[in-house]
Scaffold this active site. Structure first.
Site, short mmCIF file in Angstrom:
data_model
loop_
_atom_site.label_atom_id
_atom_site.label_comp_id
_atom_site.label_asym_id
_atom_site.label_seq_id
_atom_site.Cartn_x
_atom_site.Cartn_y
_atom_site.Cartn_z
N LYS A 41 2.59 -5.52 3.17
CA LYS A 41 3.74 -4.61 3.25
C LYS A 41 3.19 -3.19 3.23
O LYS A 41 2.80 -2.68 2.17
CB LYS A 41 4.68 -4.88 2.05
N SER A 78 0.82 -1.21 0.00
CA SER A 78 0.00 0.00 0.00
C SER A 78 0.86 1.27 0.00
O SER A 78 2.02 1.23 0.38
CB SER A 78 -0.93 -0.03 1.22
N ASP A 115 12.24 -6.08 -3.39
CA ASP A 115 12.52 -7.06 -4.45
C ASP A 115 12.49 -8.48 -3.89
O ASP A 115 12.02 -9.41 -4.55
CB ASP A 115 13.90 -6.79 -5.09
N ASN A 135 -0.58 7.52 1.20
CA ASN A 135 -1.61 8.56 1.30
C ASN A 135 -2.95 8.08 1.87
O ASN A 135 -3.73 8.90 2.34
CB ASN A 135 -1.79 9.27 -0.04
N TYR A 136 -3.22 6.79 1.80
CA TYR A 136 -4.36 6.20 2.50
C TYR A 136 -3.83 4.95 3.21
O TYR A 136 -4.08 3.83 2.76
CB TYR A 136 -5.47 5.80 1.54
N GLU A 158 -2.40 -0.16 -9.18
CA GLU A 158 -3.08 1.15 -9.26
C GLU A 158 -2.00 2.19 -9.08
O GLU A 158 -1.39 2.27 -8.02
CB GLU A 158 -4.15 1.29 -8.17
N ARG A 163 -3.23 12.87 -3.91
CA ARG A 163 -4.17 11.78 -4.23
C ARG A 163 -3.96 11.41 -5.69
O ARG A 163 -3.81 12.29 -6.54
CB ARG A 163 -5.62 12.24 -4.01
N CYS A 164 -3.97 10.10 -5.95
CA CYS A 164 -3.79 9.67 -7.34
C CYS A 164 -4.86 10.28 -8.22
O CYS A 164 -4.63 10.61 -9.37
CB CYS A 164 -3.84 8.15 -7.43
N THR A 165 -6.08 10.45 -7.65
CA THR A 165 -7.21 10.94 -8.43
C THR A 165 -7.35 12.46 -8.39
O THR A 165 -8.37 12.98 -8.84
CB THR A 165 -8.52 10.33 -7.89
N THR A 201 6.14 2.67 4.37
CA THR A 201 6.85 2.96 5.62
C THR A 201 6.22 4.16 6.32
O THR A 201 5.94 4.12 7.51
CB THR A 201 8.34 3.18 5.32
P1 NAP Z 1 5.64 4.51 -3.80
O1 NAP Z 1 6.84 5.25 -3.42
O2 NAP Z 1 5.60 3.86 -5.12
O3 NAP Z 1 5.41 3.43 -2.63
C1 NAP Z 1 4.29 2.58 -2.64
C2 NAP Z 1 4.61 1.32 -1.87
O4 NAP Z 1 5.61 0.56 -2.56
C3 NAP Z 1 5.20 1.56 -0.48
O5 NAP Z 1 4.70 0.58 0.39
C4 NAP Z 1 6.69 1.37 -0.71
O6 NAP Z 1 7.40 1.04 0.47
C5 NAP Z 1 6.64 0.21 -1.66
N1 NAP Z 1 7.86 -0.04 -2.43
C6 NAP Z 1 8.84 0.83 -2.78
N2 NAP Z 1 9.79 0.18 -3.51
C7 NAP Z 1 9.39 -1.10 -3.63
C8 NAP Z 1 9.94 -2.26 -4.27
N3 NAP Z 1 11.08 -2.24 -4.93
N4 NAP Z 1 9.27 -3.41 -4.16
C9 NAP Z 1 8.11 -3.48 -3.48
N5 NAP Z 1 7.55 -2.43 -2.86
C10 NAP Z 1 8.18 -1.25 -2.94
O7 NAP Z 1 4.34 5.44 -3.75
P2 NAP Z 1 3.89 6.46 -2.61
O8 NAP Z 1 4.88 7.57 -2.53
O9 NAP Z 1 3.53 5.73 -1.36
O10 NAP Z 1 2.55 7.03 -3.24
C11 NAP Z 1 2.58 8.04 -4.19
C12 NAP Z 1 2.31 7.53 -5.57
O11 NAP Z 1 1.30 6.54 -5.54
C13 NAP Z 1 1.80 8.58 -6.52
O12 NAP Z 1 2.40 8.43 -7.79
C14 NAP Z 1 0.31 8.27 -6.63
O13 NAP Z 1 -0.29 8.71 -7.82
C15 NAP Z 1 0.29 6.82 -6.50
N6 NAP Z 1 -1.00 6.37 -5.97
C16 NAP Z 1 -1.86 5.78 -6.83
C17 NAP Z 1 -3.10 5.37 -6.37
C18 NAP Z 1 -4.08 4.72 -7.30
O14 NAP Z 1 -5.03 4.12 -6.79
N7 NAP Z 1 -3.92 4.78 -8.60
C19 NAP Z 1 -3.44 5.55 -5.05
C20 NAP Z 1 -2.53 6.16 -4.19
C21 NAP Z 1 -1.30 6.56 -4.67
P3 NAP Z 1 8.18 2.19 1.27
O15 NAP Z 1 7.15 3.12 1.77
O16 NAP Z 1 8.86 1.42 2.34
O17 NAP Z 1 9.12 2.84 0.31
O1 G3H Z 2 -4.72 8.28 -4.05
C1 G3H Z 2 -5.45 7.49 -4.62
C2 G3H Z 2 -6.73 7.09 -4.07
O2 G3H Z 2 -7.17 5.91 -4.66
C3 G3H Z 2 -7.72 8.22 -4.25
O3 G3H Z 2 -8.87 7.97 -3.56
O4 G3H Z 2 -10.32 9.57 -4.80
O5 G3H Z 2 -11.07 8.58 -2.65
O6 G3H Z 2 -9.24 10.28 -2.70
P1 G3H Z 2 -9.93 9.16 -3.43
#
Ligand code: NAP
Ligand code: G3H
Length: 481
Positions: free
Chosen positions: A184, A158, A222, A161-162, A257, A290-292, A187
Site C-alpha cells: 500500500k 510506506s 482499516d 517522503n521516500y 517506524e 524527514r523523520c530523522t 497516495t
Molecule cells: P501518514 O499520513 O501516517 O501516512 C503513511 C502511510 O499510511 C500512507 O501510505 C497512508 O496512506 C497510510 N495510511 C493512512 N491512514 C491509514 C490507515 N488507517 N490504515 C492504514 N494505512 C493508512 O504519514 P506521511 O504523511 O506519509 O509521513 C509523514 C510522517 O511519517 C511523519 O510523522 C514522519 O516523521 C513519519 N515518517 C517516519 C519515518 C521513520 O522511519 N521513522 C520515515 C518517514 C516518515 P495515504 O497516503 O493514502 O493517506
Molecule cells: O523520513 C524518514 C527516513 O527514514 C529518513 O531517512 O535519514 O536517510 O533521510 P534519511
C-alpha cells in the site's frame, strides 16, 4: 494493460496484470511545486482490495517453497531493472513529492543498492540447533531444530517522503525471506511506487507474489490492516497513523517506524563550524520532511550566540524555490502541512521566541525559519514540525538537555556535538532514543545499520539485517531420540 499514462490514470497491479478499478474512481496526485495534476491512481473498491489480499495469500505456499538463491536472483534483477528506470522514476518522484531531481534519482540508486545488499544478506539467514541437556531433567537425546520461516502475507505501508526507498526497504526483506507482499503506497508518491513495482515485474516477479492496493489510507486502510489473510504489517509514517494501525491489527507482528523530534545537543567544547553545518543540513534537507531531521537544537548557553550566528550564516546560503529549480528548500507536500508549520512559528513568536531567520510564506512554499530562545511553553519545543523550521533551546548544561530529551514523547535519534568522546558516551547512555550520532547529523543510513525508534517513534527495528529478522519467525522441530 501496460503501466503507462492513460489519460493520466495509472493502473494498479493484480496478479501481474495492470488494472483499472471497476468502480472507476481515482485519486488525483498534484505536484507540490505548482499544484498541477501529475496523474491519478485507482481508488480501489473494498472488493478489489479483498481480492488483492486473497490472491496474494493463494501463492504464499508456492513462493515460500522456492529456493532462497532464486529469490535472491530475483532481487538482483529487480535492482538492475530499477537502475535502468532511474530517470523515469526519479522524474516521477520529483513530480509527486517535490524533491530535487538529483535527490530523487539518488533515492532510486540508493534503493537499488539496498535491494542488492538485502539479496545478499538474505542468503545468510539460518536457524539454530539446541541440545536438551542444558535443562534439568532433559538429556542430549532431546534436540531442537529451530528453523526460520516467513510470516506469510506481509502488508507493507510506506510514507510519501521516500516513496520508493521506504517501500523497497520493506518489500525486499519480505520477498527474500519467502513472504508474499501486499503493498500500500502513500497516495502522494503512489505512481513512483507503481513504477518501482513495474521494475519488479520486469525482473520476473511470479504472479501474485506482490500485489498493490491503491486508494486513500483513510478509506481502505482499516479494511486491509484487519484483513484475516494479512500475517504481518510493516509501516512507516506518522505516529498517530502507526498507533491506530497497531490497535487495529491484532495478534500479528507489527513493525512501526514513526515520527521523531531529534535533538542536536551542542556542548561548550564542540566544533561550532561543523556543528552548524551538520545542523542546517540535518534540519533542512528536503525542507525538514524527514523523520530523522534535526527538529530542535539544545545548545550550551556559553556558545549559543556563536552557534546561532553560524547557523544563520549557513541558512542564508540556502535557496528557496521549486524542486524543478533545484532549490535547497522546496514546497512542502501540501498546504495543510505548511499551515501547521506556520502555526508553530506563530505560536513561538507570540510566546517570545527570537526570529533569527524568517522564511517566506507563499502557499505551501516556506523558507527556513530559525527560532532562538525557544522555551518549554512553546508548541514547537515538543511537536514534530516535519517542515523547514528549527527551534533553538539554550541550556545551562548537558543535564538540562538530557532532561529535555527524556521528557519528549519521541525517541528516534539524537546528535551530540563535542570534542570529548567520554562525555558523548555518558550523555548517549542517558538519552532514550534508538540511535545517537556523535559529531554528525541524525540520519538513517548506511542502510545496513539497525534503525529504530523508541517511545512514540516506533516499535521493532529496521535496517537491512534487522528488517530481514523481522520478516521471520521461529519454527521448532523437536527430535526425541
Ligand atoms: P501518514 O499520513 O501516517 O501516512 C503513511 C502511510 O499510511 C500512507 O501510505 C497512508 O496512506 C497510510 N495510511 C493512512 N491512514 C491509514 C490507515 N488507517 N490504515 C492504514 N494505512 C493508512 O504519514 P506521511 O504523511 O506519509 O509521513 C509523514 C510522517 O511519517 C511523519 O510523522 C514522519 O516523521 C513519519 N515518517 C517516519 C519515518 C521513520 O522511519 N521513522 C520515515 C518517514 C516518515 P495515504 O497516503 O493514502 O493517506
Ligand atoms: O523520513 C524518514 C527516513 O527514514 C529518513 O531517512 O535519514 O536517510 O533521510 P534519511
Amino acid at each position: 494493460m501496460e503501466l503507462r499514462q492513460d489519460k493520466t490514470v495509472y493502473p494498479y497491479l493484480s496478479n501481474n496484470e495492470w488494472k483499472k478499478s471497476s468502480g472507476g474512481n481515482t485519486v488525483q496526485i498534484k505536484s507540490p511545486d505548482d499544484g498541477r495534476v501529475v496523474g491519478e491512481v485507482p481508488a480501489m473498491t473494498q472488493e478489489e482490495v479483498d481480492q488483492a489480499v486473497k490472491s496474494t495469500a493463494d501463492v504464499q505456499a508456492n513462493w515460500e517453497a522456492t529456493e532462497g538463491h532464486e529469490r535472491s536472483e530475483l532481487l538482483h534483477r529487480w535492482a538492475d531493472e530499477l537502475e535502468k528506470m532511474t530517470d523515469e522514476i526519479g522524474e516521477m518522484i520529483q513530480a509527486e513529492v517535490g524533491k530535487t531531481l538529483s535527490s530523487s534519482k539518488g533515492e532510486v540508486k540508493r534503493t537499488a543498492q539496498l535491494i542488492r545488499h538485502t539479496a545478499e544478506e538474505g542468503l545468510r539467514t539460518h536457524g539454530s540447533f539446541i541440545q536438551g541437556d542444558a535443562f534439568p531433567g532433559a538429556s542430549k537425546s532431546t534436540k531442537a531444530m529451530v528453523q526460520k520461516v516467513p510470516h506469510g502475507v506481509v502488508l507493507a505501508i510506506s510514507p510519501f517522503n521516500y516513496p520508493v526507498n521506504l517501500a523497497a526497504s520493506k518489500i525486499a526483506p519480505a520477498l527474500i525471506t519467502g513472504n508474499t507482499v501486499v503493498f500500500k503506497p502513500a497516495t502522494q508518491g503512489a505512481i513512483s511506487g507503481l513504477l518501482m513495482v513495474k521494475a519488479l515485474v520486469n525482473a520476473g516477479l511470479p504472479s501474485g507474489v506482490l500485489n498493490v492496493v491503491t486508494g486513500r489510507g483513510s478509506v481502505i486502510g482499516d479494511f486491509v490492516v484487519t484483513h484475516p489473510n494479512i500475517d504481518m504489517i510493516t509501516f512507516t509514517g506518522g505516529t498517530s497513523t502507526g498507533k491506530h494501525i497497531a490497535k487495529q491489527a491484532s495478534m500479528i507482528p507489527v513493525v512501526l517506524e514513526l515520527g521523531g523530534k531529534d535533538p542536536a545537543i551542542v556542548l561548550e567544547d564542540a566544533d561550532l563550524d561543523k556543528s552548524a553545518k551538520e545542523i542546517v543540513s540535518g534540519a533542512l534537507s528536503y525542507s525538514g520532511q524527514r523523520c530523522t531531521a534535526i527538529k530542535r537544537v539544545m545548545v550550551n548557553n556559553n556558545v549559543a550566540d556563536e552557534l546561532v550566528a553560524k547557523i544563520k550564516e549557513n541558512v542564508e546560503k540556502l535557496t528557496v524555490g521549486k524542486s524543478t529549480e533545484d532549490a535547497n528548500i522546496t514546497p512542502m507536500i501540501d498546504q495543510k502541512s505548511a499551515d501547521f508549520v506556520v502555526s508553530l512559528i506563530e505560536d513561538a513568536k507570540k510566546k517570545g521566541a527570537t526570529v533569527v531567520s524568517e522564511g517566506i510564506q507563499d502557499g505551501n512554499l516556506l523558507g527556513a525559519t530559525i527560532l532562538d530562545h525557544v522555551t518549554e511553553d512553546m508548541d514547537v519545543a515538543w511537536q514534530e514540525q516535519f517542515g523547514p523550521v528549527l527551534p533553538i533551546m539554550r541550556v545551562e548544561n548537558e543535564l538540562e538537555a538530557i532532561d529535555l530529551e527524556r521528557r519528549n514523547e519521541y525517541g528516534l535519534q539524537a546528535s551530540i556535538f563535542t570534542k570529548n568522546l567520554e562525555n558523548a558516551f555518558t550523555i548517549a547512555d542517558r538519552l532514550n532514543v534508538g540511535t545517537v550520532q556523535v559529531n554528525g547529523k541524525t540520519s538513517r543510513g548506511p542502510d545496513h545499520f539497525p534503525f529504530l525508534g523508541v517511545k512514540n517513534s516506533g516499535q521493532g527495528v529496521q535496517g537491512i539485517g534487522r528488517s530481514i529478522d523481522s520478516m521471520l519467525r521461529d519454527k521448532v522441530l523437536v527430535l526425541n531420540l
